[in-house]
Design a protein around this motif. Structure first.
Motif, PDB file in Angstrom:
ATOM      1  N   ALA A 103      -6.858   5.663  -2.072  1.00 59.03           N
ATOM      2  CA  ALA A 103      -6.222   4.499  -2.689  1.00 59.03           C
ATOM      3  C   ALA A 103      -5.776   3.494  -1.626  1.00 59.03           C
ATOM      4  O   ALA A 103      -5.974   2.285  -1.768  1.00 59.03           O
ATOM      5  CB  ALA A 103      -5.032   4.942  -3.527  1.00 59.03           C
ATOM      6  N   GLU A 104      -5.183   4.013  -0.533  1.00 59.49           N
ATOM      7  CA  GLU A 104      -4.704   3.108   0.508  1.00 59.49           C
ATOM      8  C   GLU A 104      -5.879   2.415   1.201  1.00 59.49           C
ATOM      9  O   GLU A 104      -5.838   1.219   1.470  1.00 59.49           O
ATOM     10  CB  GLU A 104      -3.864   3.890   1.518  1.00 59.49           C
ATOM     11  N   GLU A 105      -6.935   3.202   1.484  1.00 62.99           N
ATOM     12  CA  GLU A 105      -8.147   2.622   2.073  1.00 62.99           C
ATOM     13  C   GLU A 105      -8.668   1.489   1.186  1.00 62.99           C
ATOM     14  O   GLU A 105      -9.057   0.432   1.672  1.00 62.99           O
ATOM     15  CB  GLU A 105      -9.252   3.685   2.222  1.00 62.99           C
ATOM     16  N   GLY A 106      -8.667   1.713  -0.128  1.00 65.11           N
ATOM     17  CA  GLY A 106      -9.172   0.707  -1.059  1.00 65.11           C
ATOM     18  C   GLY A 106      -8.379  -0.576  -1.011  1.00 65.11           C
ATOM     19  O   GLY A 106      -8.950  -1.666  -0.946  1.00 65.11           O
ATOM     20  N   VAL A 115     -15.312  -2.471  -0.575  1.00 69.28           N
ATOM     21  CA  VAL A 115     -14.030  -2.206  -1.219  1.00 69.28           C
ATOM     22  C   VAL A 115     -14.205  -1.127  -2.276  1.00 69.28           C
ATOM     23  O   VAL A 115     -13.408  -0.189  -2.375  1.00 69.28           O
ATOM     24  CB  VAL A 115     -13.445  -3.494  -1.847  1.00 69.28           C
ATOM     25  N   ALA A 116     -15.263  -1.225  -3.048  1.00 63.99           N
ATOM     26  CA  ALA A 116     -15.550  -0.211  -4.068  1.00 63.99           C
ATOM     27  C   ALA A 116     -15.700   1.154  -3.407  1.00 63.99           C
ATOM     28  O   ALA A 116     -15.172   2.159  -3.878  1.00 63.99           O
ATOM     29  CB  ALA A 116     -16.809  -0.581  -4.836  1.00 63.99           C
ATOM     30  N   SER A 165      -5.519   5.361   7.936  1.00 63.54           N
ATOM     31  CA  SER A 165      -6.190   4.901   6.718  1.00 63.54           C
ATOM     32  C   SER A 165      -6.430   3.393   6.783  1.00 63.54           C
ATOM     33  O   SER A 165      -7.358   2.876   6.165  1.00 63.54           O
ATOM     34  CB  SER A 165      -5.347   5.246   5.496  1.00 63.54           C
ATOM     35  N   MET A 166      -5.608   2.686   7.563  1.00 66.53           N
ATOM     36  CA  MET A 166      -5.808   1.241   7.725  1.00 66.53           C
ATOM     37  C   MET A 166      -7.137   0.962   8.405  1.00 66.53           C
ATOM     38  O   MET A 166      -7.867   0.051   8.023  1.00 66.53           O
ATOM     39  CB  MET A 166      -4.695   0.655   8.602  1.00 66.53           C
ATOM     40  N   ALA A 167      -7.454   1.758   9.455  1.00 64.94           N
ATOM     41  CA  ALA A 167      -8.707   1.560  10.178  1.00 64.94           C
ATOM     42  C   ALA A 167      -9.898   1.863   9.274  1.00 64.94           C
ATOM     43  O   ALA A 167     -10.897   1.142   9.270  1.00 64.94           O
ATOM     44  CB  ALA A 167      -8.743   2.437  11.430  1.00 64.94           C
ATOM     45  N   ARG A 168      -9.777   2.953   8.478  1.00 62.84           N
ATOM     46  CA  ARG A 168     -10.881   3.306   7.579  1.00 62.84           C
ATOM     47  C   ARG A 168     -11.097   2.230   6.516  1.00 62.84           C
ATOM     48  O   ARG A 168     -12.223   1.864   6.195  1.00 62.84           O
ATOM     49  CB  ARG A 168     -10.599   4.656   6.921  1.00 62.84           C
TER      50      ARG A 168
END
Lengths: 229, 138
Positions: free
Chosen positions: A200-203, A192-193, A176-179
């Motif tokens: 939530a983590e991606e955001g 970001v939106a 999810s960090m990469a996404r």
């Protein structure tokens, strides 16, 4: 005594148009109705109709633009809030931001050369992947035109939010960090939106990467860009 | 005694008032701007102000609650402050046409490269770190 109505007219029109576009966006969210796209379109239509120049527009509206400085200061809070994530994942995040920034500057330079764009256009294009307050700061320092960079940043955000989904399907990304980094580095605020919709983590990673990218560019971009000439 | 209680009262006031928080943020920016201009630094005032604010938060000189409401006002509607800059298009009618298409193409290709490069870098580094950790455990 006559009152110069043109002075309060443009900031008031800007505020009203923004509030209208924000309402529409909240009701029907989508990258093509981003307030950053629709608000200027409405105002540009009015300005063209009234034969107004940018100088006339800015005479009252520079107050709004001046808030970009304090807005940059306000970014200290989300960085502070995310300090635990930064401490835990500083290596992949900082390497990702570094790679992204170098690709942004390098690709901007290469593509501008390829398409035979004027040097001031090219310099304005380089900091486009960074969130607006940072980008405008960098642009002015490297011989670009901050208001051109603002336009490129806007277009980058809108395009990035639109094509990010396609890339997510094509790339084998398990973390999810990469996404999140993909959206935060490639499309700043609009990204970001979009990343928040993915998860939530991606955001939150996207928001963090957006700020880190801004900081990295302020520190590194002037050096790299000056070296490229 | 008053000298001791005044900062407390000031803190309580700051926590409540959104306007006071905004004023504090603008004040820190003005300080950063003065430093940037005074020392003729290549770093803009907003960035110096942000570093200053972050230092205050990290050193617990200022609680996050003392600026959260003010900062949220600015962060929630940040797009509004970018609109005036985008209006610079008014003086650039030349973008309507081939030049505009070229710029769009450059931004599209550049953005795809940036996104793919960033995501793949983060993914690769994370996988390498996970693998190194695994080897370490054995």
């Amino acid at each position: 005594m006559t009152i110069d109505w043109s002075l309060p007219f443009w900031p008031a029109a800007t505020l009203l148009a923004y509030l209208l576009c924000r309402t529409v966006y909240r009701r029907w969210p989508g990258w093509y109705v981003s307030p950053l796209l629709t608000t200027p379109l409405i105002l540009l239509a009015i300005a063209v109709g009234l034969h107004a120049t940018y100088g006339e527009y800015l005479r009252g509206s520079h107050v709004l633009m001046a808030m970009v400085g304090p807005l940059t200061v306000a970014f200290a809070l989300p960085i502070y809030d995310q300090r635990a994530v930064i401490r835990r994942h500083w290596l992949p995040l900082s390497l990702g931001v570094m790679a992204g920034s170098l690709i942004a500057i390098g690709s901007g330079y290469g593509l501008a050369r390829l398409l035979d764009l004027a040097p001031e256009l090219r310099q304005s294009l380089l900091p486009r992947s960074v969130t607006m307050p940072f980008a405008m700061n960098v642009s002015g320092h490297v011989g670009g035109l901050p208001e051109l960079t603002a336009v490129f940043v806007m277009v980058t955000g809108i395009i990035g939010a639109a094509v990010g989904d396609i890339l997510l399907k094509l790339l084998p990304l398990r973390s999810s960090m990469a996404r999140g980094a993909l959206f935060g580095m490639g499309a700043h605020g609009a990204g970001v939106a979009k990343a928040r919709e993915v998860g939530a983590e991606e955001g939150s990673v996207a928001g963090l990467v957006m700020i880190l990218a801004g900081l990295a560019n302020v520190a590194v971009a002037p050096v790299v860009i000056t070296a490229l000439g | 005694m008053t000298a001791h209680r005044l900062p407390l009262r000031l803190k309580a006031f700051l926590r409540r008032s959104r306007l006071a928080q905004l004023a504090l943020i603008v004040g820190v920016w003005a300080l950063g701007d003065a430093v940037s201009r005074g020392l003729d630094l290549p770093v803009p005032g907003g960035i110096i102000g942000m570093a200053l604010m972050l230092a205050l938060l990290m050193a617990h000189g200022l609680g996050p609650a003392s600026i959260r409401r003010g900062a949220d006002v600015l962060l929630a509607d940040m797009l509004l402050f970018f609109v005036p800059a985008v209006m610079g298009l008014l003086d650039h009618g030349e973008f309507i046409g081939l030049l505009g298409l070229k710029l769009l193409a450059a931004i599209l290709c550049g953005t795809l490269l940036v996104m793919a490069g960033t995501a793949l870098t983060v993914e690769t580094v994370q996988r390498l770190m996970a693998r190194a950790e695994l080897r370490h455990d054995h």
